[in-house]
Enzyme design. Sequence first.
Site, PDB file in Angstrom:
ATOM      1  N   GLU A  73       0.838  -1.210   0.000  1.00  0.00           N
ATOM      2  CA  GLU A  73       0.000   0.000   0.000  1.00  0.00           C
ATOM      3  C   GLU A  73       0.871   1.257   0.000  1.00  0.00           C
ATOM      4  O   GLU A  73       0.620   2.196  -0.733  1.00  0.00           O
ATOM      5  CB  GLU A  73      -0.929  -0.011   1.222  1.00  0.00           C
ATOM      6  CG  GLU A  73      -1.867   1.187   1.243  1.00  0.00           C
ATOM      7  CD  GLU A  73      -2.973   1.069   2.288  1.00  0.00           C
ATOM      8  OE1 GLU A  73      -3.240  -0.039   2.774  1.00  0.00           O
ATOM      9  OE2 GLU A  73      -3.572   2.102   2.618  1.00  0.00           O
ATOM     10  N   GLU A 103     -10.995  -8.086   4.392  1.00  0.00           N
ATOM     11  CA  GLU A 103     -10.384  -8.137   5.716  1.00  0.00           C
ATOM     12  C   GLU A 103     -11.247  -8.796   6.803  1.00  0.00           C
ATOM     13  O   GLU A 103     -10.708  -9.423   7.713  1.00  0.00           O
ATOM     14  CB  GLU A 103     -10.032  -6.712   6.171  1.00  0.00           C
ATOM     15  CG  GLU A 103      -8.961  -6.073   5.312  1.00  0.00           C
ATOM     16  CD  GLU A 103      -8.824  -4.594   5.589  1.00  0.00           C
ATOM     17  OE1 GLU A 103      -7.807  -4.189   6.161  1.00  0.00           O
ATOM     18  OE2 GLU A 103      -9.752  -3.850   5.234  1.00  0.00           O
ATOM     19  N   ARG A 148      -8.090   2.412  13.650  1.00  0.00           N
ATOM     20  CA  ARG A 148      -8.963   1.256  13.426  1.00  0.00           C
ATOM     21  C   ARG A 148      -8.955   0.334  14.650  1.00  0.00           C
ATOM     22  O   ARG A 148      -9.977  -0.238  15.018  1.00  0.00           O
ATOM     23  CB  ARG A 148      -8.570   0.499  12.152  1.00  0.00           C
ATOM     24  CG  ARG A 148      -9.570  -0.551  11.755  1.00  0.00           C
ATOM     25  CD  ARG A 148      -9.357  -1.062  10.356  1.00  0.00           C
ATOM     26  NE  ARG A 148      -9.955  -0.222   9.336  1.00  0.00           N
ATOM     27  CZ  ARG A 148     -11.227  -0.271   8.937  1.00  0.00           C
ATOM     28  NH1 ARG A 148     -12.055  -1.147   9.488  1.00  0.00           N
ATOM     29  NH2 ARG A 148     -11.684   0.519   8.001  1.00  0.00           N
TER      30      ARG A 148
END
Length: 1346
Positions: free
Chosen positions: A819, A1278, A897
């Site tokens: 990423e 995910e 998160r």
Amino acid sequence: MLSKYDPSNNSVSHFSANACLAPLCSMHGMAVTTVEGIGSIKNGLHPVQERIAKSHGSQCGFCTPGIVMSMYTLLRNNPKPTRSDMESAFEGNLCRCTGYRPILDGFKTFTKEYCAMGEKCCRNSTSATTNGLVNGQVNGEDGAMQNGISTELFTPSEFLPLDSTQDPIFPPELKTHQFDQQSLIFKGERSTWYRPTTLSELIDLKSTYPDAKLVVGNTEIGVEIKLKNMKYPVMIASTHVPELNQIRCHNDGVTFGASVTLTQIDETLKQIFQKEEEYKVRMYKAVVEMLRWFAGHQIRNVAAVAGNIITASPISDLNPLFLAAGAKLNVISKGNYYHTASPISDLNPLFLAAGAKLNVISKGNYYHTASPISDLNPLFLAAGAKLNVISKGGERSIVMDDNFFLGYRKTAVKPDEVVVSITLPFTQQDEYFGGYKQANRREDDIAIVNSGIRVLFEPNSNVVKEMALAFGGMAITTVMATKAMKNAIGRNWEEDLIQDMAGWLVEDLPLPSGAPGGMAAFRKTLCTSFFFKFYLMVQLELQSKHPCMVKSKVPSSYKSATPTFHREPSKSTQVYEEVAPSQPDLDPLGRPISHLSSSKQASGEAIYVDDMPRFENELHLALVTSSKAHAKIVNIDASEALKMPGVVDFVCHKDVPGENHWGSVMPDEEMFASKEVTCQGQVIGAVIADTQVHAQRAAKCVNIQYEPLEQIITIQDAIAKNSFYSISKTIKKGDPAAVFSKADHVIEGEMSMGGQEHFYLETHATIALPKNEDGEMELFASTQNPTETQMVVAEALGVDCNKIVCRVKRMGGGFGGKETRSVVISVPVAVAANKHKVPVRCMLDRDEDMVISGTRHPFFAKYKVGFTKEGKILAMDCDLYSNCGNTLDLSAAVMERALFHCENAYLIPNLRVTGFLCKTNIPSNTAFRGFGGPQGMMVAETMMEQVATMINIPPHQVREMNLYKENDLTHYNQCLTDCNLRRCWQECMEKSNYSARRKDVDIFNSENRWKKRGISIVPTKFGISYTLKLLNQAGALIMVYRDGSVLLTHGGTEMGQGLHTKMIQVASRTLKVPASKIHISETSTNTVPNTSATAASCSSDLNGMAVMYACQTILQRLEPIIRENPKGSWEDWVKAAYAARISLSTTGFYKTPDIGYNFETNTGNPFNYFSYGVACSEVEIDCLTGDHQVLRTDIVMDVGVSINPAIDIGQIEGGFIQGYGLMMLELQKVSPDGFLFTRGPGNYKIPGFGDIPVEFNVSLLKGSVNKRAVYSSKAIGEPPLFLSASVYFAAKDAISSARSDAGLDGYFQLKSPATPERIRMACQDQFTELFPDAEPGTYKPWFVQL
Ligand SMILES: Cc1cc2nc3c(=O)[nH]c(=O)nc-3n(C[C@H](O)[C@H](O)[C@H](O)COP(=O)(O)OP(=O)(O)OC[C@H]3O[C@@H](n4cnc5c(N)ncnc54)[C@H](O)[C@@H]3O)c2cc1C
Ligand code: FES
């Protein structure tokens, strides 16, 4: 696959091998078949290729050719293998995407057991089976068939039959003995390769080059050259010397030539089992059992027995067995020494002085030299004279005992000696033998400790006459516990021996706490555990043979302690909702169509970055990285490197024309370190050269001088030294402090979770192609983030973004690791290409990739929880710490998160959680599937278990009682609508038959002391959206050509997750044209700009909507044309539209509505919606070794209306198995100085084929709709990963039972991953008590918990 002709029986044998370890010179006379040789898209796929593609066994496809070739090789040798043969064929293969189940499912159609009737086969006669399936049918509550449910993801009846007549033939020109009879010499740049064909030639060569390496399988030498930088100027292949390939059975046992492969040994010993009496083959059984866990077929097919012995690895698997057995080696050299009897010969001095030619009798009784018409020999023979001879090849026999290993990697075999053979003796009537090995992963892993144990009793008694105890992994060589061996003699084989033996072994095998390899207490415990297992095995034998002789009988609950786990062939079910019968056949949405590249991936035709053909003048780049965790750079000297062959230049920060700093959030990272390094593996410079090998060799010769600075490696170091990034965030709801004072119970706890290496099969790779015009450059990169690559390269080169194009065809896996971190490779490549104005290419080797690119964040949490006496959670207070590494990268978002997911799936009305970002000197940690979510959820689940233990209620009840329900508010005040969590829970409880199996587990545990089972059911709730609002946007570009074909582009990249396939399904439904008319070529910054990374599971949601909008625009434009000719075809309409000058290309754009969260006010919605799932797993552990096996997993997952059930189930299984690696296997080992030990598949173990649940059932929740994503689907990348926590908690449940048997009740902590060491040491008992952990701080550990 390698194929070899055997003239002795006019047959051809086929075997698989690792290409990277097979020297080209060793291929002489063999046929090599690669995946391209067995089938192709153009000429038709081979059935093996077709089946893996159609059964969804290929996601990113990078592993697929290897797996195809393992299966193909098996079928060439055995066209109807058993399921077990088939599963065993993949011991040496890895896949990071699929979770293996679909591969096995596709290939099981080749096996003996396979029946085309599937689950309906008459052999499956039992009614109620698994996962709610009765004989493969789905029944409703009333037992009636449910409509619209399918269990078939592919149709085996469509498969091509396997027809061996269609296989490529062995080249007739190779069907000759001549290639084997040629002595060969190959001269290379750095070494010369000899291949003698006679023993005398071999010993002559070894005498001339005593330092030369003998090569058979090259599985040791190859690794030394490639990874340890060893240079061997002379190599002698001993593969073709007949004496070294002989196998001879005789009265004393079996003699194997030194070059006999491990596969041949395995096969031979198995044949001997059939012929010989049981007692004689006890040692051979231990060898065969050990070989079962020794590497994979690719290694065993080529590796030879002498290679294992002479390498003298302290963790060799065979040496402990050979030592314990007293195996005999026959070695030979050219040396002039006396061969037999006394050296005081009368005749020899005379003969020597006279230079006499002597006919000698060799050991094998044949004439060794000169003419057979000897004058003296007949007389000597007749007289029975004892003769001292000077051997041409000095031959001697060495018994492998305590004196065999002389030091680290040194044996009693001298440098000029060659091992000719090894003799493995038979065992005697009263002799017993055991072999043991414990590794981190059971299949294809090196041992932590292994052992060979032998006992010989006085005839017909249980009095020890001889005892041999050999251990690997306990010292720098394989060692024998000599004192214990001596002390045991004369003792009766009774219980009191066990504890005495434990004491003796402690003395014999001292291992300091900081010993290399670490885990000292575990390793010492294993030695005792192995002996205990051996004791039990022998005692059970004695008990059955001589019941009166044995005083201490083995309790029945101890019987299961002895066998190692051997799994049954896997079984599985996949259940999903079929599309409505009214859905047109051409509409692919909701159907399990195959990944659109799967056929190309299976045939090896799919192109990854490094498969691209070389460009003219192309150079290769190798990175020069820091070897210090924290230091000032004093000097960089590349002069030596620049003198090396093929080297063109060394580039560093001085060559960056633009900005040398970058960062996704904060520009705190240098492209090339200029003054200071802050982690090992940090990029300092790069060497460019004509080939990759030249660049890599030279890169190792760049000399960098450092001045060391203080380093911080672990979270605990960072806390102690207050080393944090300044961004820390808190979410607070209610007033936890006030509620604690009123709660029935308040407890505190900790959670500790390790990092995880991405281990995408394709490592980072980039090719930069300078255009030499206006500063333009094209990059072909393996990245999830083309836009960031484009932007950062543009900044580094000092040009505008519109000059840089980044193109991504596909990746061989990403999982978050590409990423942001792909930039670390792309920028140096671009800088070098810019400086020299030539194309530059770099693909990292695995070790380079692992050292440089960062991992999942390790986490540590401290929590406090208040709850009622019934188990209802009232309040939680928590601090989370993550190990971010040397730069911020995405760590702040990862922590956010974690904060959002720290309650997992439970309503906690009062909650405060704060995240601290630890700044350390390890490579910057980054995104990884789940992105902090799993680490956060692990806190909640750890807490649930602790609460349950405290109030003595089963954990599943505490979980169920606290589960969210419709319209509940999360701790960040988001309202849960369409909350399917409780439905998933209920369905999973039913499908897994949890309640009944819980009882079975308890019964099993009451009947077994040393094997324990555990079962656990765990939910998950995963928020879907980027938590950074601006990233929640996507674009698509659609171009319809005049022939009606459609070229689609969108912002997402394909890394195996099937995104392009799903996007084509979306476009096909929207446009109402067949999927075959739509093509996606690549993702590129010059078609769709400003894309977000393909991440956060929402790429299908975002890009899917953009694609849908683009298609709708085209349809709207075509509407008048269609109205005019409603019966026309798509092609007619497109032609008409073109003629009417209607634009046939357009973009689509989407931004997620109604999201955005404010930490200050704890308001707004961070997520668009949630994906839910529940898993139940059952695990069996070996309390003596810490080994485990997942017996069964059932998953129920809410994916909304699945766009493609095969892809979604593939994501669930793949995510689950990757999560299983995180929770149970994948331990990063880093020294206290920040050196990464785990830098390759040799010592970093991701799950293999043999690790998946023996029974693996997945169901997609029926009747779930999701108004907030494209065509009612849900994100799936995910969310399933965390469900693997069910395995971890099941193992913990099993450990609890073992502890309870040892009188230890109450809560205990278990760090993740739950490795064998952690499981074993948590199962405290009389053996672990002997080895208490040394106090931290009293020694320097070999590796640390990050
Ligand atoms: C992926 C992988 C997995 C592995 N797994 C395991 C495992 O589970 N357990 C384990 O124990 N090992 C393992 N190994 C190590 C290795 O495979 C074994 O040690 C193997 O037996 C070596 O045999 P070889 O023929 O390949 O040796 P080579 O690499 O060809 O040679 C090794 C050494 O033996 C010497 N030698 C070879 N023949 C003779 C001879 N006749 N006389 C004198 N010296 C000789 C050579 O000079 C050299 O020093 C693994 C290796 C790899 C790459
Ligand atoms: S499909 Fe196996 S590694 Fe990607």
